[in-house]
Design an enzyme around this catalytic site. Structure first.
Site: not given
Length: 271
Positions: A162, A52, A121, A2-3, A255
């Protein structure tokens, strides 16, 4: 995976249905049982998403951190609740809805200091009002890494996956392997604005649809990938919707990378 728009939509729905209420929190699977006991019966004060990551705050040093990873799901449903089925890591029950968390890569109770360490981060999130695009630009403009790598680096921009990577690079006409330091400032501002617009639309709809009538050209009609009408993502070999060139694919850092060799041809450097 999930984005970011999925997490922001999840946070919005949880704020509407659970915040301000004392919740029943349990771990039918058992892996979160000890921490669930610490927040069970407490009032959920806030729910926030950054990239995310999802953060549910129940009080000082009582923050449930969730990262869905590749397979995680956290749907909300109306009461009455069905008996837990399968591996439910955490169940939250409010006055009108309940939510079962399954398959996350992270479900943990953190202190505020630990939350700040995670946020430190992460790069700016295009869906957050406090996002500073200059922070991401500072890293991108100095990097030899290609845009395809930088856009997926959560420490550069948080929340892009992606699908959004493929679609924003297509919509901005940028070659995926263009080094970050060769990206012009004007192109960066256009890229950031496009990401914000696409991700906001995805959060509102609950799905990703990037194709606009104004851009359709020589190719075929849009098709669905991940319940989405898209230009490049997972359209390998299909005609580009703008120029008709077959969409290309190659593996990039484990990917799949999708792009149109014509619409995303090489561009000049900084200007």
């Amino acid at each position: 995976m999930p984005e970011g728009h999925t997490l922001h939509r999840m946070a919005r729905l949880q704020r509407r249905r659970f915040v301000g209420h004392a919740l029943q929190v349990s771990s039918p699977q058992g892996r979160f049982a000890t921490d669930a006991e610490l927040v069970d019966g407490r009032v959920l004060e806030s729910v926030e998403a950054h990239g995310k990551h999802l953060f549910q705050t129940f009080g000082p040093d009582l923050v449930v951190h969730v990262h869905l990873g590749l397979w995680g799901r956290f749907p909300n449903r109306r009461l009455p609740a069905d008996p837990p089925r399968g591996q439910v890591r955490m169940r939250i029950v409010g006055p009108t809805h309940y939510a079962d968390l399954r398959g996350p890569s992270a479900c943990e109770l953190l202190t505020e200091v630990e939350v700040k360490a995670i946020l430190a981060r992460l790069g700016p999130d295009p869906l957050r009002r406090d996002a500073d695009p200059d922070e991401a630009w500072a890293r991108i403009s100095r990097s030899r890494a290609p845009l395809a790598t930088l856009l997926m680096d959560q420490s550069v921009i948080a929340g892009v996956g992606n699908v959004f990577r493929a679609e924003t690079l297509f919509r901005c006409g940028l070659p995926p392997l263009l080094p970050g330091r060769d990206l012009g400032r004007d192109d960066w501002e256009r890229l950031w604005a496009d990401l914000r617009a696409m991700m906001r639309d995805g959060e509102r709809r609950g799905r990703i649809e990037t194709v606009t009538e104004a851009t359709l050209g020589a190719g075929d009609q849009p098709d669905s990938a991940c319940a989405s009408a898209v230009y490049a993502y997972r359209r390998t070999g299909r005609p580009c919707l703008v120029c008709g060139t077959p969409i290309a694919r190659e593996s990039h850092r484990a990917r799949n990378l999708f792009w149109c060799p014509t619409c995303q041809g090489e561009r000049p450097g900084k200007h």
